[in-house]
Design a protein around this motif. Structure first.
Motif, PDB file in Angstrom:
ATOM      1  N   UNK A  87       0.828  -1.218   0.000  1.00  0.00           N
ATOM      2  CA  UNK A  87       0.000   0.000   0.000  1.00  0.00           C
ATOM      3  C   UNK A  87       0.858   1.263   0.000  1.00  0.00           C
ATOM      4  N   UNK A  88       0.212   2.338  -0.449  1.00  0.00           N
ATOM      5  CA  UNK A  88       0.837   3.664  -0.404  1.00  0.00           C
ATOM      6  C   UNK A  88       0.186   4.448   0.722  1.00  0.00           C
ATOM      7  N   UNK A  89       0.950   5.356   1.297  1.00  0.00           N
ATOM      8  CA  UNK A  89       0.375   6.173   2.370  1.00  0.00           C
ATOM      9  C   UNK A  89       0.776   7.636   2.208  1.00  0.00           C
ATOM     10  N   UNK A  90      -0.067   8.495   2.805  1.00  0.00           N
ATOM     11  CA  UNK A  90       0.267   9.915   2.962  1.00  0.00           C
ATOM     12  C   UNK A  90      -0.222  10.299   4.354  1.00  0.00           C
ATOM     13  N   UNK A  91       0.724  10.580   5.229  1.00  0.00           N
ATOM     14  CA  UNK A  91       0.384  10.912   6.620  1.00  0.00           C
ATOM     15  C   UNK A  91       0.726  12.389   6.850  1.00  0.00           C
ATOM     16  N   UNK A  92      -0.288  13.193   7.118  1.00  0.00           N
ATOM     17  CA  UNK A  92      -0.073  14.632   7.336  1.00  0.00           C
ATOM     18  C   UNK A  92       0.631  14.856   8.682  1.00  0.00           C
ATOM     19  N   UNK A  93       1.761  15.549   8.632  1.00  0.00           N
ATOM     20  CA  UNK A  93       2.501  15.835   9.881  1.00  0.00           C
ATOM     21  C   UNK A  93       1.897  17.002  10.645  1.00  0.00           C
ATOM     22  N   UNK A  94       1.079  17.805   9.922  1.00  0.00           N
ATOM     23  CA  UNK A  94       0.458  18.949  10.598  1.00  0.00           C
ATOM     24  C   UNK A  94       1.270  20.214  10.482  1.00  0.00           C
ATOM     25  N   UNK A  95       2.405  20.175   9.782  1.00  0.00           N
ATOM     26  CA  UNK A  95       3.245  21.373   9.644  1.00  0.00           C
ATOM     27  C   UNK A  95       3.436  21.752   8.178  1.00  0.00           C
ATOM     28  N   UNK A  96       2.446  21.317   7.332  1.00  0.00           N
ATOM     29  CA  UNK A  96       2.548  21.634   5.908  1.00  0.00           C
ATOM     30  C   UNK A  96       3.205  20.521   5.101  1.00  0.00           C
ATOM     31  N   UNK A  97       3.792  19.558   5.785  1.00  0.00           N
ATOM     32  CA  UNK A  97       4.461  18.448   5.117  1.00  0.00           C
ATOM     33  C   UNK A  97       3.767  17.133   5.473  1.00  0.00           C
ATOM     34  N   UNK A  98       3.853  16.177   4.522  1.00  0.00           N
ATOM     35  CA  UNK A  98       3.359  14.827   4.794  1.00  0.00           C
ATOM     36  C   UNK A  98       4.487  13.827   4.618  1.00  0.00           C
ATOM     37  N   UNK A  99       4.415  12.762   5.400  1.00  0.00           N
ATOM     38  CA  UNK A  99       5.255  11.595   5.160  1.00  0.00           C
ATOM     39  C   UNK A  99       4.518  10.765   4.113  1.00  0.00           C
TER      40      UNK A  99
END
Ligand SMILES: Cc1cc2nc3c(=O)[nH]c(=O)nc-3n(C[C@H](O)[C@H](O)[C@H](O)COP(=O)(O)OP(=O)(O)OC[C@H]3O[C@@H](n4cnc5c(N)ncnc54)[C@H](O)[C@@H]3O)c2cc1C
Length: 394
Positions: free
Chosen positions: A204-216
């Motif tokens: 699977x692919x993921x996009x986890x929002x860090x909350x500071x404008x960037x995502x992992x």
């Protein structure tokens, strides 16, 4: 941390406990041992100096916070925004909802350095040193021919030298995943997004929002167990990520790939009697459904630190291995049976689809899936019934 490459002082006397690897498992082990017995001489070794990056999705389950809270270290999560929403999809099927408890997305460069600071503040001596050999010499252990220890904790990750020294063998089921950091797209703000792929499951692919404008952002899939198995190339991993979550790769940076040793039916296979303990990835403990390993790392780190401290207090360091094996089995084995089964079932795309449908129809099934994937959940009758119903409908 001592100067890189300078190991003076390490060979003076016998350390009570030497922890190899200062990731979440190792720092937590050192911290737990010192909380149990503050006077212990604890040496924490890592081949890198901190802060350092580590390939990871940076997703921190609420269970991690609970373990660290118990050790007085929950402040490692401070300053980062908790996330409450999760979105799962495969093809046209999609479910999105609020999780029962929030998760965090904290770069490992930050999280691991904060944990190391806690271990050092509790009294651990932190030194940059790469361990290559561990040998038993009478009632103690010798690392690289110079460092002596009564108890050793192997917390040195997926390619553990300590595990090799025990002759425990390689973890058979592994995944390979790549991660980077990319600006958060507006539609992915405030959530963890997971999109399943078609290749070897779990994929699977993921996009986890860090909350500071960037995502992992990242992508991972199962690879074969043998060394000559044909692993996906970096290009294939990045292509999969961009196909599943468009817009992740072009502006991405800091790409890093790493293996994940997936857990099996139970925890203790590699843990021998004696005074060498394995924790976290070195013990082969990564959730086979989701690739989450930080909770298992801190949970087994805490157990290993306690087992080591108690065995030393009793004057029986060689009992530490058996104590650790039993405590880990009590904590994790029932859960591992369930994740093993769930991972087997979810090799079938139809089952993944049915799970998404069932979670969309019943929020308690959604919660159960989250708990199974992030923490210490089980397959409940309600989840099983939801899967069957979902399969019938698909
Ligand atoms: C791409 C990717 C995404 C992931 N996403 C998530 C996620 O979102 N959430 C989650 O919970 N888990 C995730 N995981 C799994 C998670 O990263 C691991 O389970 C976790 O890091 C295990 O912690 P650990 O302390 O056991 O090992 P590590 O974090 O690997 O730490 C091991 C330490 O040992 C040191 N070391 C290694 N060899 C030696 C040696 N010979 N001598 C001295 N030091 C040594 C290393 O420098 C390192 O600091 C992901 C993994 C990958 C690869």
């Amino acid at each position: 941390m001592s100067d890189p490459g300078r190991n003076e002082g390490l060979d003076e006397g016998v350390w009570d406990l030497v922890v190899v690897g200062a990731g979440p498992a190792g720092s937590t082990a050192a911290l737990a041992a010192l909380r149990e017995r503050p006077g212990l001489r604890v040496l924490l070794l890592d081949r890198e100096s901190f802060p350092r990056d580590k390939s990871c999705g940076d997703g921190i389950a609420p269970h991690v916070g609970e373990v660290l809270d118990d050790l007085g270290a929950a402040d490692v999560l401070d300053g980062w925004t908790p996330l409450e929403h999760l979105e799962l999809s495969r093809g046209e099927r999609r479910v999105a909802g609020r999780m029962a408890r929030p998760v965090w997305v904290i770069p490992r460069r930050v999280l691991d350095a904060r944990l190391v600071e806690h271990a050092a503040a509790a009294g651990a001596t932190l030194v940059r040193h790469r361990v290559r050999t561990v040998r038993r010499t009478g009632s103690t252990y010798e690392l690289d021919g110079t460092i002596r220890a009564r108890v050793v904790v192997g917390a040195d990750g997926a390619h553990s030298a300590v595990r090799d020294a025990l002759g425990a063998g390689r973890v058979a089921r592994r995944a390979l995943a790549i991660r980077g950091y990319a600006p958060t797209l507006p539609e992915r703000q405030g959530r963890q997004v997971i999109r399943y792929g078609e290749r070897r499951q779990p994929a699977y692919a993921w996009a986890f929002d860090r909350g500071d404008g960037w995502s992992n952002v990242g992508y991972g899939e199962l690879v074969g167990g043998s060394r000559d198995a044909d692993p996906p190339t970096r290009q294939v991993l990045l292509e999969q990520l961009e196909t599943l979550l468009p817009g992740s790769v072009p502006d991405g940076t800091d790409w890093r790939a790493h293996h994940l040793p997936l857990s099996g039916w139970r925890s203790g296979g590699a843990q021998a009697d004696g005074a060498v303990l394995l924790v976290g990835d070195a013990a082969g403990l990564v959730n086979p459904m989701t690739g989450e390993g930080i909770y298992y790392a801190v949970a087994t780190g805490r157990l290993a630190g306690r087992a080591a401290a108690q065995a030393l207090a009793d004057g029986t360091p060689a009992s530490a291995g058996a104590r650790h094996r039993q405590a880990t089995a009590r904590l994790l084995d029932r859960h591992l049976h369930h994740t093993w089964l769930a991972a087997r079932l979810s090799r079938s795309p139809a089952v993944v689809g049915a799970g998404i449908v069932a979670a969309g129809r019943d929020h308690r099934v959604f919660d159960t899936l989250v708990e199974l994937g992030l923490g210490d959940g089980r397959i409940t009758p309600r989840l099983a019934a939801g899967l069957v119903a979902g399969l019938v409908r698909t």
